[in-house]
Write a protein that holds these residues in place. Structure first.
Motif, PDB file in Angstrom:
ATOM      1  N   GLU A  34       0.832  -1.211   0.000  1.00  0.00           N
ATOM      2  CA  GLU A  34       0.000   0.000   0.000  1.00  0.00           C
ATOM      3  C   GLU A  34       0.866   1.260   0.000  1.00  0.00           C
ATOM      4  O   GLU A  34       1.904   1.303   0.659  1.00  0.00           O
ATOM      5  N   ARG A  46       3.666  -6.739  13.463  1.00  0.00           N
ATOM      6  CA  ARG A  46       2.275  -6.375  13.742  1.00  0.00           C
ATOM      7  C   ARG A  46       1.996  -6.539  15.227  1.00  0.00           C
ATOM      8  O   ARG A  46       1.940  -7.659  15.735  1.00  0.00           O
ATOM      9  N   ASP A  58      -9.279  -5.572   8.640  1.00  0.00           N
ATOM     10  CA  ASP A  58      -8.811  -6.795   7.968  1.00  0.00           C
ATOM     11  C   ASP A  58      -7.867  -7.624   8.843  1.00  0.00           C
ATOM     12  O   ASP A  58      -7.398  -8.672   8.409  1.00  0.00           O
ATOM     13  N   ARG A 237      -4.663  -2.254  -3.251  1.00  0.00           N
ATOM     14  CA  ARG A 237      -4.015  -2.963  -2.135  1.00  0.00           C
ATOM     15  C   ARG A 237      -3.337  -4.183  -2.735  1.00  0.00           C
ATOM     16  O   ARG A 237      -3.950  -5.230  -2.891  1.00  0.00           O
ATOM     17  N   GLN A 239      -1.092  -6.299  -1.882  1.00  0.00           N
ATOM     18  CA  GLN A 239      -0.877  -7.589  -1.190  1.00  0.00           C
ATOM     19  C   GLN A 239      -2.037  -8.550  -1.445  1.00  0.00           C
ATOM     20  O   GLN A 239      -1.850  -9.772  -1.467  1.00  0.00           O
TER      21      GLN A 239
HETATM   22 MG   LIG Z   1      -2.798  -5.197   6.211  1.00  0.00          MG
END
Ligand SMILES: [Mg+2]
Ligand SMILES: C[S@@+](CC[C@H](N)C(=O)[O-])C[C@H]1O[C@@H](n2cnc3c(N)ncnc32)[C@H](O)[C@@H]1O
Ligand SMILES: Nc1nc2[nH]cc(C(=O)O)c2c(=O)[nH]1
Ligand code: SF4
Length: 249
Positions: A34, A46, A58, A237, A239
């Protein structure tokens, strides 16, 4: 005998910076999907836990149902070094929630990584990074008040603190502002937020809400022309295109 002494120190500060930990749901090496650095090989960290509850999130395993392991800054730095890539993306959940995030960011930058922070920008913790990737949450992100009365109220209260976002932008070397868009009626609101933040159109990216190729394909038809007409950048996006909506990608 004197009064008992109570300490307000956090777990991190009592244990010392070398032992500071963050709750992490996953780390992985992938490509930035992104925004301005799309296509750049990156190591993702994360964190788990969020102060908002977007209905469309998401990564519900890092927000609605936060799970993960506590990891030390040292172990995260080692993992980033082992990945062999130069870019690190710190995301979540909401990465700015963790008391140890300032220390982690500083360590990553001192170690020579290019650091992007993905944040909704609602926590007043201006920390240095190479790219602040700010994703302010528009009105339609609020969860259904009937189903989630408590979170709907908290989300609404917390989602758009313009001054806090400005402070975060000022602390970063560069910034981009990414809006999640589901409907053309949101353009007025986006323009107002862009004006209040005082950011330039080159730094504004509109991303379709969605986690499937079909949603991305449908959005290109209507959202890309509107985005370009408004002078903003369209942000597929990637990915989702490359890997599907899978954890660890
Ligand atoms: Mg993500
Ligand atoms: C999961 S969030 C984590 C960082 C931070 N909490 C935030 O929202 O910016 C990472 C990025 O995914 C975006 N995002 C989350 N769910 C999405 C969805 N269903 N469609 C499009 N973008 C989404 C967010 O807006 C943000 O830019
Ligand atoms: N490949 C890939 N690119 C991303 N850019 C931002 C992401 C995020 O979840 O913050 C993300 C992600 O989860 N994967
Ligand atoms: S702010 Fe980010 S992590 Fe939190 S619920 Fe919204 S999209 Fe998910």
């Amino acid at each position: 005998m004197g009064k008992p002494q109570f300490s307000h120190a956090t777990a991190e500060s009592t244990r010392g910076p070398d032992h500071a930990q963050l709750l992490v749901s996953e780390t992985f090496t992938s490509r930035q999907g992104e925004g301005r650095l799309t296509g750049t090989d990156s190591f993702f960290i994360r964190t788990s836990g969020c102060n908002l509850r977007c209905w469309f999130c998401d990564t519900p395993y890092a927000s609605w149902n936060p799970s993960g392991d506590r990891q030390t800054i040292e172990s995260l730095l080692d993992a980033a070094r082992q990945s062999g890539v130069e870019h690190v993306v710190l995301t979540g959940g909401e990465p700015l929630l963790s008391p140890a995030v300032t220390e982690l960011s500083r360590s990553l930058m001192d170690s020579g990584f290019h650091l992007t922070i993905e944040t909704a920008g609602t926590i007043d913790k201006p920390i240095p990074c190479d790219l602040l990737s700010l994703s302010p949450k528009l009105a339609d992100s609020t969860p259904d008040p009937g189903q989630h009365p408590r979170w709907s109220g908290l989300h609404e209260q917390r989602r758009m603190p313009i001054e806090t976002m400005r402070t975060l932008i000022d602390a970063a070397l560069a910034h981009q502002v990414k809006f999640v868009v589901g409907d053309r009626s949101q353009f007025d609101e986006i323009r107002q937020v862009v004006d209040s933040l005082g950011v330039t159109n080159d730094d504004v990216f509109l991303m379709p809400q969605g986690v499937t190729n079909a949603q991305m394909d449908a959005a290109i038809e209507w959202l890309r022309p509107l985005t370009e007409a408004a002078g903003y950048q369209y942000c597929d996006r990637m990915q989702i295109r490359w890997f599907g909506n899978r954890r660890g990608t």
